[in-house]
Design a protein around this motif. Structure first.
Motif, PDB file in Angstrom:
ATOM      1  N   ASN A  95      66.026  -7.242  58.320  1.00 41.63           N
ATOM      2  CA  ASN A  95      66.827  -6.027  58.151  1.00 41.63           C
ATOM      3  C   ASN A  95      67.047  -5.431  59.533  1.00 41.63           C
ATOM      4  OD1 ASN A  95      67.911  -3.571  57.494  1.00 41.63           O
ATOM      5  ND2 ASN A  95      66.117  -2.810  56.406  1.00 41.63           N
ATOM      6  N   ILE A  96      68.328  -5.305  59.916  1.00 40.42           N
ATOM      7  CA  ILE A  96      68.614  -4.815  61.265  1.00 40.42           C
ATOM      8  C   ILE A  96      69.301  -3.454  61.188  1.00 40.42           C
ATOM      9  CG2 ILE A  96      70.909  -5.824  61.546  1.00 40.42           C
ATOM     10  CD1 ILE A  96      70.136  -6.818  64.229  1.00 40.42           C
ATOM     11  N   GLY A  97      69.491  -2.962  59.957  1.00 43.57           N
ATOM     12  CA  GLY A  97      70.315  -1.761  59.770  1.00 43.57           C
ATOM     13  C   GLY A  97      69.535  -0.478  59.588  1.00 43.57           C
ATOM     14  N   GLN A  98      68.314  -0.407  60.124  1.00 45.16           N
ATOM     15  CA  GLN A  98      67.504   0.796  59.930  1.00 45.16           C
ATOM     16  C   GLN A  98      68.183   2.055  60.447  1.00 45.16           C
ATOM     17  OE1 GLN A  98      66.068  -2.057  60.792  1.00 45.16           O
ATOM     18  NE2 GLN A  98      64.217  -2.339  59.603  1.00 45.16           N
ATOM     19  N   GLU A  99      68.916   1.909  61.549  1.00 43.90           N
ATOM     20  CA  GLU A  99      69.557   3.086  62.121  1.00 43.90           C
ATOM     21  C   GLU A  99      70.457   3.768  61.081  1.00 43.90           C
ATOM     22  OE1 GLU A  99      68.881   4.274  65.022  1.00 43.90           O
ATOM     23  OE2 GLU A  99      70.515   5.664  65.447  1.00 43.90           O
ATOM     24  N   GLY A 100      71.200   2.953  60.341  1.00 43.90           N
ATOM     25  CA  GLY A 100      72.063   3.513  59.307  1.00 43.90           C
ATOM     26  C   GLY A 100      71.276   4.026  58.116  1.00 43.90           C
ATOM     27  N   GLN A 101      70.213   3.295  57.758  1.00 35.48           N
ATOM     28  CA  GLN A 101      69.406   3.714  56.611  1.00 35.48           C
ATOM     29  C   GLN A 101      68.690   5.033  56.903  1.00 35.48           C
ATOM     30  OE1 GLN A 101      67.302   0.064  56.535  1.00 35.48           O
ATOM     31  NE2 GLN A 101      69.135  -1.029  55.879  1.00 35.48           N
ATOM     32  N   VAL A 102      68.278   5.231  58.150  1.00 31.78           N
ATOM     33  CA  VAL A 102      67.675   6.504  58.546  1.00 31.78           C
ATOM     34  C   VAL A 102      68.677   7.644  58.326  1.00 31.78           C
ATOM     35  CG1 VAL A 102      66.960   7.851  60.568  1.00 31.78           C
ATOM     36  CG2 VAL A 102      66.021   5.586  60.210  1.00 31.78           C
ATOM     37  N   LEU A 103      69.918   7.405  58.776  1.00 34.84           N
ATOM     38  CA  LEU A 103      70.935   8.456  58.663  1.00 34.84           C
ATOM     39  C   LEU A 103      71.286   8.745  57.207  1.00 34.84           C
ATOM     40  CD1 LEU A 103      73.752   8.209  61.319  1.00 34.84           C
ATOM     41  CD2 LEU A 103      72.375  10.175  60.687  1.00 34.84           C
ATOM     42  N   ILE A 104      71.397   7.680  56.407  1.00 35.06           N
ATOM     43  CA  ILE A 104      71.727   7.875  55.001  1.00 35.06           C
ATOM     44  C   ILE A 104      70.599   8.640  54.309  1.00 35.06           C
ATOM     45  CG2 ILE A 104      71.884   6.600  52.813  1.00 35.06           C
ATOM     46  CD1 ILE A 104      74.524   6.799  54.202  1.00 35.06           C
ATOM     47  N   GLY A 105      69.342   8.315  54.687  1.00 33.54           N
ATOM     48  CA  GLY A 105      68.208   9.047  54.138  1.00 33.54           C
ATOM     49  C   GLY A 105      68.278  10.518  54.505  1.00 33.54           C
ATOM     50  N   ALA A 106      68.572  10.793  55.778  1.00 36.58           N
ATOM     51  CA  ALA A 106      68.670  12.186  56.231  1.00 36.58           C
ATOM     52  C   ALA A 106      69.818  12.892  55.512  1.00 36.58           C
ATOM     53  CB  ALA A 106      68.887  12.223  57.738  1.00 36.58           C
ATOM     54  N   PHE A 107      70.909  12.150  55.307  1.00 38.15           N
ATOM     55  CA  PHE A 107      72.075  12.719  54.618  1.00 38.15           C
ATOM     56  C   PHE A 107      71.714  13.111  53.190  1.00 38.15           C
ATOM     57  CE2 PHE A 107      75.374  11.143  51.604  1.00 38.15           C
ATOM     58  CZ  PHE A 107      76.245  12.223  51.681  1.00 38.15           C
ATOM     59  N   ALA A 108      71.063  12.181  52.475  1.00 33.36           N
ATOM     60  CA  ALA A 108      70.679  12.480  51.091  1.00 33.36           C
ATOM     61  C   ALA A 108      69.674  13.628  51.043  1.00 33.36           C
ATOM     62  CB  ALA A 108      70.094  11.232  50.429  1.00 33.36           C
ATOM     63  N   GLY A 109      68.724  13.612  52.000  1.00 36.00           N
ATOM     64  CA  GLY A 109      67.741  14.688  52.058  1.00 36.00           C
ATOM     65  C   GLY A 109      68.401  16.032  52.286  1.00 36.00           C
ATOM     66  N   ALA A 110      69.357  16.072  53.216  1.00 37.51           N
ATOM     67  CA  ALA A 110      70.041  17.333  53.520  1.00 37.51           C
ATOM     68  C   ALA A 110      70.848  17.799  52.309  1.00 37.51           C
ATOM     69  CB  ALA A 110      70.956  17.143  54.727  1.00 37.51           C
ATOM     70  N   TYR A 111      71.488  16.844  51.618  1.00 36.46           N
ATOM     71  CA  TYR A 111      72.297  17.209  50.454  1.00 36.46           C
ATOM     72  C   TYR A 111      71.418  17.861  49.389  1.00 36.46           C
ATOM     73  CZ  TYR A 111      75.931  17.011  46.947  1.00 36.46           C
ATOM     74  OH  TYR A 111      76.859  17.366  46.019  1.00 36.46           O
ATOM     75  N   VAL A 112      70.280  17.225  49.103  1.00 33.03           N
ATOM     76  CA  VAL A 112      69.366  17.770  48.098  1.00 33.03           C
ATOM     77  C   VAL A 112      68.819  19.122  48.549  1.00 33.03           C
ATOM     78  CG1 VAL A 112      67.090  17.431  47.069  1.00 33.03           C
ATOM     79  CG2 VAL A 112      68.742  15.568  47.075  1.00 33.03           C
ATOM     80  N   ALA A 113      68.450  19.211  49.831  1.00 33.09           N
ATOM     81  CA  ALA A 113      67.856  20.446  50.339  1.00 33.09           C
ATOM     82  C   ALA A 113      68.822  21.620  50.251  1.00 33.09           C
ATOM     83  CB  ALA A 113      67.413  20.246  51.781  1.00 33.09           C
ATOM     84  N   LEU A 114      70.112  21.329  50.474  1.00 33.04           N
ATOM     85  CA  LEU A 114      71.077  22.424  50.534  1.00 33.04           C
ATOM     86  C   LEU A 114      71.749  22.689  49.193  1.00 33.04           C
ATOM     87  CD1 LEU A 114      72.686  21.480  53.951  1.00 33.04           C
ATOM     88  CD2 LEU A 114      71.214  23.437  53.493  1.00 33.04           C
ATOM     89  N   ARG A 115      71.700  21.745  48.280  1.00 29.95           N
ATOM     90  CA  ARG A 115      72.441  21.896  47.041  1.00 29.95           C
ATOM     91  C   ARG A 115      71.545  22.127  45.819  1.00 29.95           C
ATOM     92  NH1 ARG A 115      76.078  22.576  49.833  1.00 29.95           N
ATOM     93  NH2 ARG A 115      78.101  21.559  49.968  1.00 29.95           N
ATOM     94  N   LEU A 116      70.324  21.575  45.849  1.00 29.36           N
ATOM     95  CA  LEU A 116      69.480  21.645  44.670  1.00 29.36           C
ATOM     96  C   LEU A 116      68.934  23.058  44.491  1.00 29.36           C
ATOM     97  CD1 LEU A 116      68.724  19.349  42.704  1.00 29.36           C
ATOM     98  CD2 LEU A 116      66.510  19.228  43.837  1.00 29.36           C
TER      99      LEU A 116
END
Lengths: 387, 304
Positions: A95-116
């Protein structure tokens, strides 16, 4: 029968080198010194002072409580990414795509944090969960592409990284999505609002002294968990089998596609979790922005490479990378650009990765030159082949 | 501005953005046909861009900068080849480390040095340049761009028609069989990486001393990965790969021109498009079995 000491021995086995291991370690030491030497030469040749640079690195990362706090804040996400990388690498999937997976994780986290509509410390659990799930799904997409169409995982995870960066960038530059609400006459920046206090990871300790963020405990727990799962469980054994010999694994009944896919998704989930830790720990401004990942994914992958995919070895390596990341910001005062840290980091990785490979390739060449392969005996009797 | 001049502007900036991609894509195409998926194209482009500007500044000759850039690319290809196809270190690991190293090194060096601007001269083709609409964009270029007219057919001939290319393709499709029939698989792959390095180096140098005239930190900004996406998008065929480069170059030009045109189309979509298209192409075309079978797989004699 003492299972516990046996367990300890197994875990530490890679750390007890044989004679060949000592030789390799010696070469690695020489290579590390060469890497540091090259970095010093680079600094000197551009008019800087290597000693002042090392001092600045030390002051920024280890000299006092604040330094250690920054170092550990930097190390935690790296260790999380590295622990995940160990899982997928063990199963032979890179798996070489951690950089993107980190960002997607942060994106989902931010979405939940700000919307839930959840307040209080329960929110942070949802943030971490959402981030891990998002990272896992993002990596899982590559596993699906492999399963359905045979798409090379390295290629798909790499390409998905750049798509992830644009997803995050789109989210924070679109007003109805996650972009910050402009205050007064100000212009909204391409970043999200600060996530609420309930979504932030708690910290122990107070300012001038050492502060420990929960993210660090998460990372250490992840490394231990992965280590135990790989060394002690049936699942870990299957994973290793799959990585070492996929066709043998298939013959003994390992469901290769499912197992490999799960390993890939788990490595993505850990990277996503690292994104949530970046977002929710006081390392930045607790806002989502495309620059949030700041090469944590790439560096975490390099940590796993240096640690040769052993999660417990990854912990000190992540600490070293954390020192370099934390201290790099202090270099500017000495007049040496902080990019030198990136050069040193890459050279160090080469120093750790190259010697074993170079030694074994040299050994292989010596063997072939000293003892040429003997030709098989000519078949003198006629072999009757049964029909 | 009229619609016609807008189109001409976008077309000409699109072509200019395509040329460096096309150089590198020729190299990467050949390397991938040999079975080595090198992601250090980014390092080759960036390293060559920096060294070409440095050399041009030191000697005052942009052409010399172009040569030095090519040699830098060649050197990175040489290092990559020896680490991954002689010492058998995972090629993606080597690529990642080289990318990180070159990015750090060039970023460091550009902050501590001052370079004089140098740019190669323009060459416009008489007659053809006065064709309406496409004359200016296609036939008024910095001269190295016309090297593509030579290098694209050469790459095609090397891969499809030469004995060396046949051996390369064998190394990419079935290294075990190639090895048994006496082809030195890893050697061919190293040679393929040299070609890739030289062409990517030329592309990077063209970007720096050709188009821009100077170097700025991380100036290639992931173009190497776009090149990889283009080769995949092109289904490992040279013509379609170059079409992919043109498409990605034009979409980049469109993205840069959008604010001036007053059109609101989100730029993130256009930036992500090459990668998305490459993924879609892989999903759609994979059944046609055009991917080199041993792509990205190391070859060690005796292992299956």
């Amino acid at each position: 029968m003492n299972i516990d000491t046996d367990f300890g021995r197994r875990l530490l086995q890679p750390l007890q080198p044989s004679r060949k291991g000592w030789v390799v370690s010696g070469f690695i030491l020489v290579a590390v010194l060469a890497a540091l030497g090259l970095s010093s030469i680079l600094i000197t040749s551009t008019g800087g002072s290597p000693i002042a640079s090392v001092k600045a690195l030390y002051n920024g990362s280890m000299a006092n409580g604040t330094g250690w706090t920054t170092t550990l804040l930097n190390s935690a996400p790296l260790l999380l990414v590295a622990a995940g990388a160990c899982v997928s690498a063990r199963s032979g999937i890179f798996n070489i795509g951690q950089e993107g997976q980190v960002l997607i994780g942060a994106f989902a986290g931010a979405y939940v944090a700000l919307r839930l509509a959840v307040t209080g410390p329960l929110l942070v659990v949802f943030v971490l969960g959402a981030a891990a799930a998002a990272g896992g799904i993002w990596a899982g997409l590559s596993a699906v592409m492999l399963r359905v169409r045979g798409v090379n995982v390295v290629v798909s995870t790499l390409l998905m990284t750049f798509i992830a960066q644009q997803v995050a960038s789109y989210a924070v530059s679109t007003s109805w999505f996650l972009q910050e609400t402009a205050t007064g006459s100000g212009i909204a920046n391409p970043e999200s609002n600060q996530i609420p206090g309930g979504a932030q990871l708690p910290t122990f300790g107070s300012y001038p002294n050492l502060q420990l963020n929960v993210g660090l405990f998460l990372a250490i727990a992840a490394a231990v968990l992965v280590s135990v799962a790989l060394a002690r469980t049936r699942w870990g054994f299957r994973l290793k089998l799959l990585g070492l010999n996929p066709s043998a694994a298939r013959h003994v009944g390992v469901r290769a596609a499912a197992l490999g896919g799960v390993a890939l998704a788990i490595s993505g989930a850990f990277a996503g979790l690292a994104g949530a830790v970046l977002l929710a720990s006081p390392i930045g401004t607790n806002r989502l922005s495309p620059a949030l990942s700041n090469n944590v994914g790439w560096d975490g992958l390099l940590v796993a490479l240096v640690a040769r995919n052993r999660p417990l070895v990854a912990a000190p390596v992540a600490l070293l990378f954390g020192v370099l990341r934390a201290g790099g910001n202090f270099l500017a005062a000495t007049g040496v650009p902080s990019y030198i840290v990136d050069v040193t980091k890459a050279l160090l990785v080469l120093a750790f990765v190259a010697p074993p490979a170079l030694l074994s390739s040299a050994r292989g060449r010596r063997q072939t030159t000293s003892a040429p392969p003997t030709l098989p005996e000519p078949i003198t009797t006629r072999v009757e082949v049964a029909a | 501005m009229s619609a016609a001049t807008d189109t001409a502007t976008i077309l000409s900036s699109g072509i200019r953005l395509t040329v460096p991609l096309a150089f590198a894509a020729c190299g990467e195409y050949l390397a991938e046909r040999a079975g080595t998926l090198n992601i250090s194209v980014e390092a080759m482009l960036l390293g060559a861009a920096f060294s070409s500007v440095a050399a041009a500044s030191a000697t005052g000759s942009a052409t010399f900068g172009l040569v030095v850039g090519t040699v830098t690319g060649l050197l990175i290809g040489f290092i990559h080849g020896n680490l991954s196809h002689r010492a058998q270190i995972n090629t993606f690991v080597v690529g990642l480390v080289l990318n990180a190293l070159v990015l750090g090194l060039t970023s460091y060096l550009i902050t501590v040095s001052n370079f004089v601007r140098h740019q190669v001269s323009q060459l416009s083709v008489p007659g053809l340049r006065s064709i309406p609409a496409i004359g200016q964009p296609l036939f008024v270029e910095r001269w190295p761009a016309y090297l593509l007219l030579l290098l694209v057919p050469l790459t095609w001939w090397l891969v499809e028609r030469s004995r060396w290319g046949l051996e390369l393709r064998a190394a990419g499709e079935n290294p075990q069989a190639a090895d048994i029939s006496g082809i030195e698989v890893n050697r061919r792959r190293r040679q393929a990486l040299l070609w890739c390095g030289a062409l990517s180096g030329l592309g990077g140098a063209y970007l720096a001393v050709g188009e821009i005239g100077s170097f700025n930190q991380n100036m290639t900004a992931g173009r190497g990965y776009i090149v990889i996406a283009a080769v995949i998008f092109g289904g490992w065929r040279l013509g379609r790969t170059l079409l992919g480069c043109l498409l990605f170059g034009l979409s980049d030009a469109l993205r840069l021109a959008l604010p001036a045109l007053g059109v609101t189309l989100n730029s993130q979509f256009l930036i992500a498009a090459p990668y998305g298209l490459a993924l879609v192409a892989m999903l759609v075309f994979i059944t046609q079995h055009r991917e080199p079978k041993a792509l990205g797989q190391p070859f060690v004699r005796g292992s299956t």
